[in-house]
Structure formats: structure tokens, C-alpha cells
Scaffold this motif. Structure first.
Motif, PDB file in Angstrom:
ATOM      1  N   UNK A 257       0.842  -1.208   0.000  1.00 34.85           N
ATOM      2  CA  UNK A 257       0.000   0.000   0.000  1.00 34.85           C
ATOM      3  C   UNK A 257       0.871   1.250   0.000  1.00 34.85           C
ATOM      4  N   UNK A 258       1.895   1.270   0.825  1.00 35.91           N
ATOM      5  CA  UNK A 258       2.764   2.448   0.905  1.00 35.91           C
ATOM      6  C   UNK A 258       3.557   2.640  -0.394  1.00 35.91           C
ATOM      7  N   UNK A 377      -7.297   6.968  -0.415  1.00 35.42           N
ATOM      8  CA  UNK A 377      -8.171   5.968   0.193  1.00 35.42           C
ATOM      9  C   UNK A 377      -7.439   5.298   1.348  1.00 35.42           C
ATOM     10  N   UNK A 378      -8.092   5.132   2.482  1.00 40.41           N
ATOM     11  CA  UNK A 378      -7.428   4.472   3.609  1.00 40.41           C
ATOM     12  C   UNK A 378      -7.115   3.020   3.287  1.00 40.41           C
ATOM     13  N   UNK A 379      -6.138   2.470   3.978  1.00 39.78           N
ATOM     14  CA  UNK A 379      -5.686   1.105   3.736  1.00 39.78           C
ATOM     15  C   UNK A 379      -6.832   0.100   3.812  1.00 39.78           C
ATOM     16  N   UNK A 380      -7.676   0.227   4.832  1.00 36.82           N
ATOM     17  CA  UNK A 380      -8.750  -0.743   5.017  1.00 36.82           C
ATOM     18  C   UNK A 380      -9.735  -0.739   3.861  1.00 36.82           C
ATOM     19  N   UNK A 381      -9.883   0.441   3.200  1.00 34.68           N
ATOM     20  CA  UNK A 381     -10.835   0.530   2.094  1.00 34.68           C
ATOM     21  C   UNK A 381     -10.350  -0.226   0.865  1.00 34.68           C
ATOM     22  N   UNK A 382      -9.037  -0.383   0.738  1.00 37.64           N
ATOM     23  CA  UNK A 382      -8.479  -1.041  -0.454  1.00 37.64           C
ATOM     24  C   UNK A 382      -7.762  -2.342  -0.101  1.00 37.64           C
ATOM     25  N   UNK A 383      -7.928  -2.786   1.127  1.00 39.86           N
ATOM     26  CA  UNK A 383      -7.215  -3.996   1.578  1.00 39.86           C
ATOM     27  C   UNK A 383      -7.553  -5.202   0.710  1.00 39.86           C
TER      28      UNK A 383
END
Length: 637
Positions: A257-258, A377-383
Motif C-alpha cells: 500500500x505504501x 483511500x485508507x488502507x482498510x478501504x483497499x485492503x
């Protein structure tokens, strides 16, 4: 153009010898013996020269690849059909027949002829460079060398000469073509009477002995024969199978993600309105000063009353595209506007008005009206999305590692699929299959190559796993036959009702033909057409719902004396009586006279060429082995 190839011919021969000799030694006597069978078996012979099974297979592969390139969406099943394989063999036989004719008739193509065709024929424009030389790099990308290209071109020209004298001999004048097409497009007025077997079905009462005899008649076996069926287990190695076995840690997902944060950030866009006072960049300093002064006046005006910005823009902005909208430019991302304008707009806060901004177009007063995007987008949204991508990437790497293991295991431990399933953690699936893929088959069960392996002797009689078959990109499958039922006849009691109905239909059709024949004789004697249906006009291009056999009988009926009566079995058990009552000329709008003359000449030429080609085949003692026809048919069984 081709001098290099000819001048260095001995060099090329030496290179080929160096490459081939070690391979022959490595092959050994045993390999050579194997080569002389199987793929080297003759499937056809022309003028004493054979076409081998390997040559046929190679020609079919090449033809299939050409079709795939031309039609990417072509159903692969069509390429593996008996018809497609037969067409490949026919094309190969035709090529060899013409090659033999070239040698016998001593046709020669000079270097000048080859060069002239290469330089003038449009079909070679793609491989012809501006200076007239051969584009060797392009040929190499297609797996062809300059010498191969020259040889194929020369051979093609020589073969064309064999048929040219016949193919160009057809001369069709307007009178001949008119006569031919008048006959072909002729219309006839006809009245019909159909005698249907349904009228006689109630009269038919077949005995048990007749039913049994009909069932056992060799001519009817195919109607009742149960198909060849194999029950199989199969395992699939593909990305979907591997994705589930790949473990991905939370840290790996967050690192991904980062590293790809930009992908999950919505680009910022800004909406602005502006007032433009034009001043071309080549304008004099005095004109620019005048324009700036006007822009400063309008800036002062909207700064005092920001809500009036749109009205001021409508009345004063010299941007014809946005003035009518109150200067509104809608949303735009970075890079869409000239840099001075963009820098000013992206430095403002919503509803803030800029100072006068100079660009190549003149002087702008800008008001920022809205901002959107720019959020990550936050991490959880695209996990879930990241998890799928990472698993797919890891699965692709793992597939490359395991595909060889999969192939080796199903071959080395060929009595079961359990070893490969356990080793690679794959599920064993089951299916019932026939030699041809089912109409609704998908995935590996739609692979003709897999089914060919399933119904091989090795799989059915020796109970071995099939080889690993690639049925799609990064997709392998292997199967094992667990039960096999050959073509077989069912018990009569199981299909007696079906047999009885078919026999009734056949016997009723016999009665219908008999009644129709008697009716036809009576009509011919009386000449009365009133008992027939109302008249209709038919032709080859206006057949309506008439079966082909009936239409042909009508158009071939003797028109010397009308009405002309004919009777014909329609092919569905019915007997059709037709009375031709009038001959009508063809519709003049059906075919253009010039085009029909050309088509007639082409058809005549094609017929003469085909007849000459068949004569060449006979002269050259061309034979196609029965085994070749059987092999072609077996693909579709």
C-alpha cells in the motif's frame, strides 16, 4: 536484392551441416527408427513423393495460427474439427501437385521476373523498403529468412503459371452470360399439393417383429447407439488454484500500500471562473499596459462585491467560450491550464479571488469556486483489492515454479492424480466427457486437446494419466479415466417406444409416397390444377419455405407443355406434387448485366481450373491414404 543468399549458398549449407549432424548423432539409431514411424508415416502421395503425418500436422498448425491472428475471437474448437484438418490436407496436396507439375512441365521463373513482382505487387509493400530492398528484419520477426522468402515467391510464381493458361481462358460475352443467368434466375408460377405421412400414421400398426428388425437393421444403428463416454478425474493448475494457497501477511499488504500509495489517491481537481482581458504575447508594451489596467479595474470591482463575479464576467470577459457561463471553466486537473493560470488557481482557497495573472492569452482575474479529490483511500478501504493483487502476483511466480513439477508428477506417477493433488494442494474434480466438447463446456473441458488425450489408448486401456495440457494462459490440466463406456447399443426394451415411433413414421411415409404417386398420375391424366393450392411464384432466390429438393424439381420440370406436373419426396416423409403453370422472366433488378457477365466468366474460369487441377492429380497419380481420412474423422468423434 537476393544476391547475398546466392553468393553465400555454400556457407549456408556448411552451417546447416554443423547444426544438423550433432543432432542426428544424439538422436541415435533408436530415435531414427522411431522417426521413421508415426510422424513420418505417409498420409498422401503425389508423383511418387509422400506427404507425411508430421508435414500435415505442421501445415495444420501453421494454418490455425494464421486464422488465429486474423480472427482473434475465433472459437478454437473450429480449428480442431475434422473439416479444418481436411482443408489443411487438401491445401497441402494442392501445393505438392502444383510443385510436381512445375517440375514435369519445366516451368522457370527468372530473377528479373521475381524482382519485378516483388517491386510492383502491392501485397509485398509491407516487406519492401523505400529503396526497393527486402526488409530482412521484418521477415526475421515472422520466422522467415531472405532465402526462404525468395524461394517461396519463386515457387508461388511457378505454380501460378501452371494454372494461368486455364484460369485466364474464360471469355463470357453478354449473350452467353444473359442466357445462363436468365435460366438461373428464371421464375415459375406453381401450384402445390402436399401429401403428409401424418395422414396415414393411424393406419400403421407395426408388429413386434418389425420393430425388432428395424432396431437391428445396420442402417439404423446410429439412431440408437449410445455415445462413447469417459468418466474422468482431473486436476487444474492455474492462478486461481494457487492464489488460495498463497499466504500474505498484514505487513506485506501494508508495504504494498505504501509503495503504491499514488494509485489509491484521487487526483485533485479545481473548479474556477475567470475574467479575461486579451493581450497577445506579441502585443506592444502600451497595449499590454492598457489591458492590465482594465483587468485591475475589474479586479477592484469584484473584490468589493465577490458575489457579482459571474455578472462581471458575462459583461466584460473576452473569453468567448466561458463568458456566457459567467466565466465558469468547470473542474480541471493539474496540467490542463497554462502554468501561470494553474499556479494561481491552485494557490487559492475556495471563493478566494486572485490578483491579476498574466499569461500568453492576456490578463486573468480568477475566482476559485470548488475543490474535489486529492484524498488518499485508507488502507482498510483497499485492503481486499491489494490482497487480490499481491496474491495474483505471487501466484504467477509460483505457477512458473510449479508448472514443471505438475507436468513431471502426472507423467512419472501416471496411475493416479492423487500424488500431484497432494503435492501441490490441488482439488480433484470429476466430469463425464465425450470426444467432442459439449456445447456449453468451459475451461479445460472445452479443450479438444485434453479430450484427445483422454480418449487415447494410453488413457483408456493402460489407465494412465493424460499428459499435462495447456488449455489457456497459465492454465494446465491433467486427467485420469476412471470409467469408460464405448459406443454401444441399448437394450431394445429401453428404446422400444422411440423405435416404434420412427418405424411408424417410415411406414407412413411409404404410404404417403404411394398415395402421392397415384394422385400425380391422375393429375397428369386430367390436367386439372384446381385441386392444388393457390398459385405462387418461386425462383432460386425466392424459394420461400420450399425444401431444396422440391424447388429443384420445380425448376427442372419440362416447360414445353403447361401445366407441367412433377412429384418429389420432400425429404421429411412428405410427397409434394407441383404443377408449373407459367414461366416468368427473371426480375431485371436481381442482377446487374455487367456484374453477371463478370461473375459468369469467373465461375467458368474456376470450373475449368478445377477440372484441370483434378486432371493433374490423376496424371500425377495422387492418392490419399485411407488412414489419413480416418485420422481426420477421428478428431471429431
Amino acid at each position: 536484392m537476393f544476391d547475398f543468399v546466392r553468393k553465400h549458398n555454400r556457407l549456408f549449407q556448411l552451417i546447416l551441416l554443423v547444426l544438423i549432424l550433432p543432432s542426428f548423432v544424439a538422436l541415435g539409431v533408436n530415435g531414427y527408427s522411431n522417426f521413421m514411424g508415426g510422424g513420418n508415416a505417409a498420409v498422401a502421395q503425389i508423383d511418387g513423393q509422400k506427404i507425411t503425418q508430421a508435414e500435415w500436422d505442421n501445415a495444420h498448425r501453421q494454418q490455425s495460427e494464421r486464422l488465429r491472428q486474423q480472427m482473434p475471437n475465433l472459437d478454437p474448437k473450429l480449428l480442431d474439427s475434422p473439416e479444418a484438418r481436411q482443408q489443411s490436407l487438401d491445401a497441402l496436396v494442392r501445393e505438392r501437385v502444383l510443385q510436381a507439375a512445375v517440375q514435369r512441365q519445366h516451368w522457370l521463373v527468372s530473377d528479373d521476373q521475381v524482382k519485378h513482382v516483388f517491386l510492383t505487387d502491392p501485397q509485398f509493400a509491407a516487406v519492401r523498403q523505400p529503396d526497393g530492398s527486402l526488409n530482412a528484419a521484418l521477415l526475421a520477426s515472422q520466422g522467415m529468412s531472405p532465402q526462404m522468402f525468395e524461394r517461396r515467391l519463386r515457387e508461388g510464381m511457378a505454380q501460378e503459371q501452371v494454372l494461368r493458361g486455364v484460369s485466364g481462358s474464360a471469355i463470357a460475352g453478354s449473350t452467353l452470360s444473359a442466357q445462363a443467368f436468365d435460366a438461373f434466375f428464371q421464375r415459375r408460377e406453381v401450384r402445390l399439393l402436399t401429401v403428409s405421412p401424418a395422414e396415414f400414421a393411424a393406419q400403421v400398426k407395426p408388429t413386434d417383429a418389425e420393430v425388432e428388425a428395424y432396431f437391428k437393421d445396420p442402417a439404423n444403428v446410429a439412431k440408437f447407439q449410445l455415445p462413447e463416454v469417459a468418466q474422468i478425474e482431473y486436476v487444474v493448475l492455474d492462478l486461481d488454484a494457487l492464489k488460495g494457497s498463497v499466504s500474505v501477511s498484514d505487513k506485506e499488504l501494508r508495504d504494498y500500500y505504501e509503495q503504491n500509495r499514488a494509485r489509491y489517491t484521487v487526483a485533485e481537481e479545481r473548479r474556477a471562473s475567470h475574467i479575461l482581458i486579451k493581450a497577445d504575447k506579441s502585443a506592444s508594451d502600451a497595449d499590454k499596459a492598457k489591458a492590465r489596467a482594465r483587468a485591475e479595474e475589474l479586479l477592484a470591482q469584484v473584490q468589493k462585491a465577490p458575489a457579482s463575479f459571474a455578472d462581471v464576467a458575462r459583461k466584460n470577459s473576452q473569453d468567448e467560450g466561458s463568458a456566457s457561463r459567467g466565466g465558469d471553466l468547470d473542474f480541471f486537473p493539474r496540467g490542463a491550464m497554462v502554468k501561470p493560470f494553474e499556479d494561481a488557481a491552485y494557490a487559492l482557497k475556495p471563493n478566494e479571488i486572485s490578483k491579476v495573472v498574466e499569461s500568453d492569452f492576456g490578463f486573468h482575474v480568477i475566482q476559485l469556486t470548488a475543490v474535489r479529490g486529492g484524498d488518499t483511500k485508507p488502507f482498510e478501504a483497499v485492503r481486499a483489492e491489494i490482497d487480490d493483487e499481491v496474491r495474483k502476483s505471487l501466484a504467477q511466480k509460483r505457477y512458473a515454479e510449479l508448472s514443471e513439477t505438475f507436468s513431471n508428477t502426472v507423467y512419472e506417477q501416471s496411475d493416479s492424480l492423487k500424488p500431484v493433488a497432494e503435492k501441490l494442494k490441488l482439488s480433484i474434480r470429476t466430469a463425464s466427457v465425450q470426444r467432442k466438447p459439449a456445447a456449453d463446456a468451459q475451461g479445460p473441458l472445452a479443450s479438444a486437446k485434453l479430450l484427445e488425450s483422454v480418449f487415447s489408448t494410453d488413457s483408456i486401456q493402460n489407465k494412465r494419466n493424460t499428459e499435462a495440457v495447456e488449455f489457456g494462459p497459465s492454465q494446465l490440466v491433467a486427467a485420469h479415466v476412471t470409467d469408460y463406456k464405448p459406443l454401444r447399443m441399448p437394450a431394445l426394451d429401453d428404446v422400444k417406444a422411440q423405435v416404434t415411433q420412427l418405424l411408424i413414421a417410415r411406414q407412413a411415409a411409404v404410404l404417403a409416397v404411394k398415395a402421392g404417386t397415384e394422385k400425380l398420375a391422375a393429375l397428369k391424366a386430367s390436367g386439372d390444377v384446381n385441386a392444388l393450392e393457390a398459385a405462387q411464384t418461386v425462383s432460386r432466390i425466392q424459394a420461400g419455405k420450399l425444401p431444396p429438393k422440391v424447388l429443384n424439381a420445380i425448376l427442372q420440370a419440362d416447360a414445353g407443355k403447361l401445366p407441367s406436373f412433377v412429384g418429389v419426396e420432400a425429404g421429411n416423409g412428405s410427397y409434394v406434387i407441383a404443377a408449373v403453370t407459367q414461366i416468368l422472366p427473371r426480375d431485371a433488378q436481381v442482377a446487374d448485366p455487367v456484374r453477371t457477365a463478370q461473375q459468369y466468366a469467373q465461375a467458368w474460369s474456376a470450373a475449368e481450373t478445377d477440372a484441370y487441377y483434378k486432371a493433374l492429380k490423376t496424371q500425377l497419380k495422387t492418392t490419399i491414404k485411407p488412414a489419413a481420412a480416418a485420422a481426420s474423422a477421428a478428431v471429431g468423434n
